[in-house]
Every structure is written in structure tokens, then in C-alpha cells.
Design an enzyme around this catalytic site. Structure first.
Site, PDB file in Angstrom:
ATOM      1  N   LYS A 216       0.675  -0.754   0.012  1.00 11.34           N
ATOM      2  CA  LYS A 216       0.196   0.484  -0.256  1.00 11.34           C
ATOM      3  C   LYS A 216       0.994   0.790  -0.331  1.00 11.34           C
ATOM      4  O   LYS A 216       0.636   2.183  -0.841  1.00 11.34           O
ATOM      5  CB  LYS A 216      -1.188  -0.003   0.919  1.00 11.34           C
ATOM      6  N   CYS A 270      -3.858  10.956   2.066  1.00 10.44           N
ATOM      7  CA  CYS A 270      -2.978   9.443   1.022  1.00 10.44           C
ATOM      8  C   CYS A 270      -1.474   9.530   0.733  1.00 10.44           C
ATOM      9  O   CYS A 270      -0.802   9.447   1.474  1.00 10.44           O
ATOM     10  CB  CYS A 270      -3.585   8.927   0.423  1.00 10.44           C
TER      11      CYS A 270
HETATM   12  N1  SAJ Z   1      -2.864  14.549  -9.038  1.00 14.62           N
HETATM   13  C1  SAJ Z   1      -2.045  15.489  -9.807  1.00 14.62           C
HETATM   14  N2  SAJ Z   1      -1.601  15.164 -10.461  1.00 14.62           N
HETATM   15  C2  SAJ Z   1      -1.936  13.501 -11.832  1.00 14.62           C
HETATM   16  C3  SAJ Z   1      -2.778  13.411 -10.440  1.00 14.62           C
HETATM   17  C4  SAJ Z   1      -2.976  13.354  -9.371  1.00 14.62           C
HETATM   18  O1  SAJ Z   1      -1.174  16.588  -9.064  1.00 14.62           O
HETATM   19  O2  SAJ Z   1      -1.440  13.222 -12.563  1.00 14.62           O
HETATM   20  C5  SAJ Z   1      -3.134  15.271  -7.290  1.00 14.62           C
HETATM   21  C6  SAJ Z   1      -4.835  15.329  -7.162  1.00 14.62           C
HETATM   22  O3  SAJ Z   1      -4.933  16.958  -7.418  1.00 14.62           O
HETATM   23  C7  SAJ Z   1      -4.547  15.667  -5.561  1.00 14.62           C
HETATM   24  C8  SAJ Z   1      -3.187  14.454  -5.048  1.00 14.62           C
HETATM   25  O4  SAJ Z   1      -2.355  14.184  -6.143  1.00 14.62           O
HETATM   26  O5  SAJ Z   1      -3.872  16.155  -4.826  1.00 14.62           O
HETATM   27  C9  SAJ Z   1      -3.699  12.643  -4.865  1.00 14.62           C
HETATM   28  O6  SAJ Z   1      -5.435  12.601  -5.734  1.00 14.62           O
HETATM   29  P1  SAJ Z   1      -5.339  11.015  -6.794  1.00 14.62           P
HETATM   30  O7  SAJ Z   1      -6.259  11.413  -7.716  1.00 14.62           O
HETATM   31  O8  SAJ Z   1      -3.637  10.729  -7.005  1.00 14.62           O
HETATM   32  O9  SAJ Z   1      -5.349  10.027  -5.250  1.00 14.62           O
HETATM   33  P2  SAJ Z   1      -6.231  10.542  -3.875  1.00 14.62           P
HETATM   34  O10 SAJ Z   1      -5.306  10.641  -2.916  1.00 14.62           O
HETATM   35  O11 SAJ Z   1      -7.515  11.025  -4.325  1.00 14.62           O
HETATM   36  O12 SAJ Z   1      -6.620   8.161  -3.951  1.00 14.62           O
HETATM   37  C10 SAJ Z   1      -4.764   7.915  -3.744  1.00 14.62           C
HETATM   38  C11 SAJ Z   1      -5.096   6.778  -4.833  1.00 14.62           C
HETATM   39  N3  SAJ Z   1      -3.723   5.773  -4.876  1.00 14.62           N
HETATM   40  C12 SAJ Z   1      -3.530   5.416  -5.964  1.00 14.62           C
HETATM   41  O13 SAJ Z   1      -3.355   6.122  -7.278  1.00 14.62           O
HETATM   42  C13 SAJ Z   1      -1.802   4.420  -6.141  1.00 14.62           C
HETATM   43  C14 SAJ Z   1      -6.067   5.191  -4.156  1.00 14.62           C
HETATM   44  O14 SAJ Z   1      -5.799   4.266  -4.997  1.00 14.62           O
HETATM   45  C15 SAJ Z   1      -5.882   5.357  -2.665  1.00 14.62           C
HETATM   46  O15 SAJ Z   1      -6.903   4.031  -1.912  1.00 14.62           O
HETATM   47  C16 SAJ Z   1      -5.370   6.702  -2.064  1.00 14.62           C
HETATM   48  O16 SAJ Z   1      -4.540   7.436  -2.503  1.00 14.62           O
HETATM   49  C17 SAJ Z   1      -5.383   6.189  -0.244  1.00 14.62           C
HETATM   50  O17 SAJ Z   1      -6.736   6.154   0.320  1.00 14.62           O
HETATM   51  O18 SAJ Z   1      -4.315   5.827  -0.039  1.00 14.62           O
END
Ligand code: SAJ
Length: 412
Positions: A216, A270
């Protein structure tokens, strides 16, 4: 002895972004579920069939789970067959001596485990779903239960099954995603795999507790490192006066390149938190993971510098901020870079700040307004979150405004 197929009563500790969807999903699958939370307000809201968080379709699911009589909320746990712990694991200040200053705070896990301890009986299964530093399932959860006199590993099973759902797609991913299950021993792993196979459509993959914890943390750290690369690239391209999003789009046409999107920083509970759990335990070997965290944490400061550059050219500039949550189409402000940027602008007294945030009704100390008013009354438009409500906006129609688009989202 009860078999897994006879497990019917579930107690879910924590009714937040993971616990509530999990509890309501299980209830609609026919389990009898009691959800436990420390907040009386949350408990009352759920018992009325209402919800306290924004997540697509969760309102319908909770309503039907509560009305079916299979889901109720309470301040106290109760006897059950399965206990699922889904509480937060934030970090706390590690002090100046600590490598990053950020230490994992396991107090919510400790307190939830102690709370359920007096309700546990032989044949019970305890599952830790909260994202946790390596070793937590064995050294914290199992140890607390052993200390309370339970025959842990013999007739009380303990496992880690990290949640992996993406906010905004939680209800789909709870069922469709593959799950990784790591027990403290083989018997615990087996019982837990059998339990998840009763309601998960994805594969349920067995391993050890420590491996499941590391899997994770690896997933979220990998994403953080990749986003840091995109964020670093955006700062480099800006100094070269090149459009970052065009560079990424063209580079991604290479068959083995897949760069993520830059933004105002990385938020949420996360990805902005979990990599520190690796750094905390292996500081000498986690230089890349740590640097990625620092790059992403510094991005909001870089955005603020850009805003200052434009704002300083105007007398009392009106700055309209589009979005304040940590990412698109959620109401979650935890570790939100957009929220941090708005607060810093207000503190620094840079112009008049207003915010349009379609997913939140009110925020203390911040003026929220509708999209049309915001656009009409702003000199500078600062796009911080790519919410669906902003999708139709085009930089062409906003010609006379100064536009700072941190997500490359506005149509050209
Ligand atoms: N973000 C960017 N650029 C991107 C993708 C995301 O700047 O290309 C930013 C988003 O705006 C946000 C942050 O990253 O601020 C995180 O967003 P996210 O959509 O990547 O992830 P979370 O935090 O909503 O969910 C993550 C997920 N993990 C992965 O994709 C590896 C999810 O599957 C997990 O269950 C979750 O963390 C968790 O609970 O750990």
C-alpha cells in the site's frame, strides 16, 4: 467453530471516507453492520439515513442500508464476527531531531483496537484497513489484542487489507479492485481472503501482513514520485516559456512514456502522507521518495510566487480562485494545496480573495461565491481544482482576465 460463510455481523470502526462506504456496502450485501465513530454528529447523521461526506452515490447507498435495518451507527462497538478498523493514520510532529519532522501517528489505530478488545470472542476476525507503517498489524494491533488475553493467531485472526479506493470512485472500486490480504499468520490470511471473496469482484491476493503494508505504501509513493516529476517539469518549462501540457501530451505519444499531470501540489490524506511512513522507517534508503515529497510540498509556494508576480502589477487586485478541495469533484480539504494557497494569499494580504467551490457550502474565514459572480468580479482567475463545473470555461472567453491555470485545464 464458526466458518467464514457464517460470519454475519460486522463492526466497522471509523465512519469516514473508507469506513462509511465499506459499512454501507456490506449492509446492502446482507451483512448486519454496526458502524462506530467518535463523533455524535456523524452517528446521528448516519442513523437518519444521511451522510456527512461527498462521494458519488454514497447518499443512496447509505439511505438504503439504514432503511433496510442492516446498518446502524453507534459511539460504542459491540460483539461481532468481523471487526474492520478504518480510522485515520495521520502524521504528527517528530521534532527537530527527526529526519523529516513527520512521524506516523498511530493513536487512532491503538484506541480503536483497545475499544474493540473487550468485545472480541474466539473465532473473530480483526482487519486493519487503515494505511499503516510496516509492522503495525503485528506490532500494534496483534500486540494490543494479545495483551488483553486473546489467543491471537490461534482462534482470533488478525490481518491487514489496505483500502485502495480512489475518492470519487469509491463505490465502484470497493467491489471491482483487487485486494491484497496479509495475515499475521497463514490461518488469519486464509480466513480474511475467504471473507473478502464474499463481496469483492476483483481478485483477493494473499500475502503477509508486512508485505501488504508495504504494498500500500509503495502504491501511493509511486504515484507521488510520478506527480513530483510532472510538477518539476512544469517549473522547468515555465522558466523556458514552454507549454508544459503540450510537452507532456507530445512526450506521452511515445509508446513507453506516461507522464502524469502537474498541479498546484499534492493533497489528500493518502499520497501526501503515506510516503513519509517509508521515509520514517528507512531514512537512509528513501532519498528519492523523500525528495519527491519535498518537490510536491514546495509546489504551492511556487504557485504563490507566480500569483504575486501578476498581482503586484495591479492596485488592489481581485483574485478569484476556482476550487479549494484537494482534487476534482470531492469536498475533502485534507492536505489540500489549493486550500493552503488560498489561506496564504489571505494571510499575506495580497488583494481581495474570493473562492468558487461547488462542493462545499461554507468555510470559516473564506468568502465563497458563485461561478458567474467570481468571473465577473475578478482581475486574476486562479484555477486550482479541475472540478466538472469549470469544464465549460474557455480561456478565450476570459480574455480580459489574467489567468493562472495550475492544472492546464481551461480550454484554449
Ligand atoms: N494529482 C496531480 N496530478 C495527477 C494526479 C493527481 O497533481 O496526475 C494530485 C491530485 O490533484 C491530488 C493528489 O494528487 O491533490 C492525490 O490525488 P489522486 O487522485 O492521485 O489520489 P487520492 O489521494 O485521491 O487516492 C490515492 C489512490 N492511490 C493511487 O492511485 C496509487 C487511491 O487508490 C488510494 O486508495 C488512496 O490514495 C488512499 O486512500 O490511499
Amino acid at each position: 467453530m464458526k466458518t467464514v460463510n457464517e460470519y454475519q455481523k460486522i463492526c466497522v470502526m471509523g465512519l469516514g471516507y473508507i469506513g462509511l462506504p465499506t459499512a454501507s456496502l456490506l449492509a446492502t450485501k446482507g451483512f448486519e453492520v454496526v458502524g462506530v465513530d467518535v463523533s455524535q454528529k456523524v452517528v446521528d447523521t448516519i442513523n437518519q439515513g444521511e451522510i456527512h461526506i461527498v462521494e458519488p452515490d454514497l447518499d443512496i447507498l447509505v439511505k438504503s442500508a439504514v432503511h433496510s435495518g442492516n446498518l446502524s451507527a453507534s459511539l460504542e462497538p459491540c460483539e461481532a464476527d468481523v471487526f474492520i478498523i478504518a480510522v485515520p493514520t495521520p502524521f504528527k510532529d517528530g521534532g527537530p531531531e527527526h529526519i523529516s519532522g513527520k512521524k506516523p501517528d498511530l493513536s487512532y489505530i491503538e484506541s480503536a483496537t483497545k475499544k474493540i478488545s473487550s468485545y472480541i470472542k474466539p473465532d473473530n476476525l480483526v482487519i486493519l484497513e487503515s494505511t499503516s507503517p510496516v509492522g503495525t498489524t503485528d506490532e500494534v494491533v496483534a500486540e494490543i489484542l494479545k495483551g488483553a488475553g486473546h489467543a491471537v493467531g490461534e482462534n482470533v485472526y488478525v490481518s491487514h487489507c489496505p483500502e485502495r479506493v480512489l475518492p470519487g470512485r469509491i463505490l465502484i472500486e470497493l467491489v471491482e479492485n483487487d485486494r491484497v490480504v496479509g495475515g499475521i499468520n497463514d490461518a488469519s490470511t486464509k480466513v480474511t481472503v475467504d471473507f473478502y471473496e464474499r463481496f469483492v469482484r476483483g481478485s483477493v491476493l494473499p500475502t503477509t501482513a508486512k508485505t501488504a503494508e508495504m504494498v500500500k505504501l509503495t502504491e501511493n509513493s509511486s504515484r507521488d514520485v510520478q506527480i513530483a516529476f510532472a510538477n518539476e517539469l512544469s517549473m522547468i518549462c515555465e522558466t523556458e516559456n514552454i507549454d508544459t501540457w503540450e510537452v507532456i501530451e507530445l512526450a506521452n505519444r511515445h509508446p513507453r512514456v506516461n507522464i502524469l499531470n502537474p498541479g498546484p501540489g499534492v493533497g489528500g490524506h493518502c499520497i501526501a502522507v503515506d510516503p513519509w511512513f517509508i521515509v520514517d522507517r528507512s531514512p537512509e534508503h528513501s532519498r528519492l521518495i523523500r525528495t519527491a515529497r519535498e518537490v510536491n510540498d514546495l509546489k504551492p509556494e511556487w504557485v504563490i510566487e507566480r500569483i504575486k508576480k501578476y498581482a503586484n502589477k495591479l492596485k488592489n487586485p481581485k483574485i478569484g480562485c476556482l476550487g479549494i478541495t484537494f482534487k476534482a469533484d470531492v469536498d475533502d480539504l485534507r492536505e489540500s494545496p489549493a486550500f493552503g494557497i488560498v489561506n496564504r494569499l489571505i494571510q499575506m494580504g495580497i488583494g481581495e480573495i474570493s473562492v468558487c467551490e461547488p462542493n462545499i457550502k461554507a468555510i470559516d474565514g473564506i468568502e465563497l461565491c458563485g461561478l458567474d459572480d467570481l468571473i465577473m468580479n475578478s482581475d486574476i482567475l486562479l484555477l486550482l481544482v479541475d472540478h466538472k463545473e469549470f469544464r465549460a470555461l474557455s480561456s478565450k472567453c476570459l480574455d480580459e482576465k489574467i489567468i493562472i491555470d495550475t492544472r492546464g485545464f481551461l480550454k484554449k
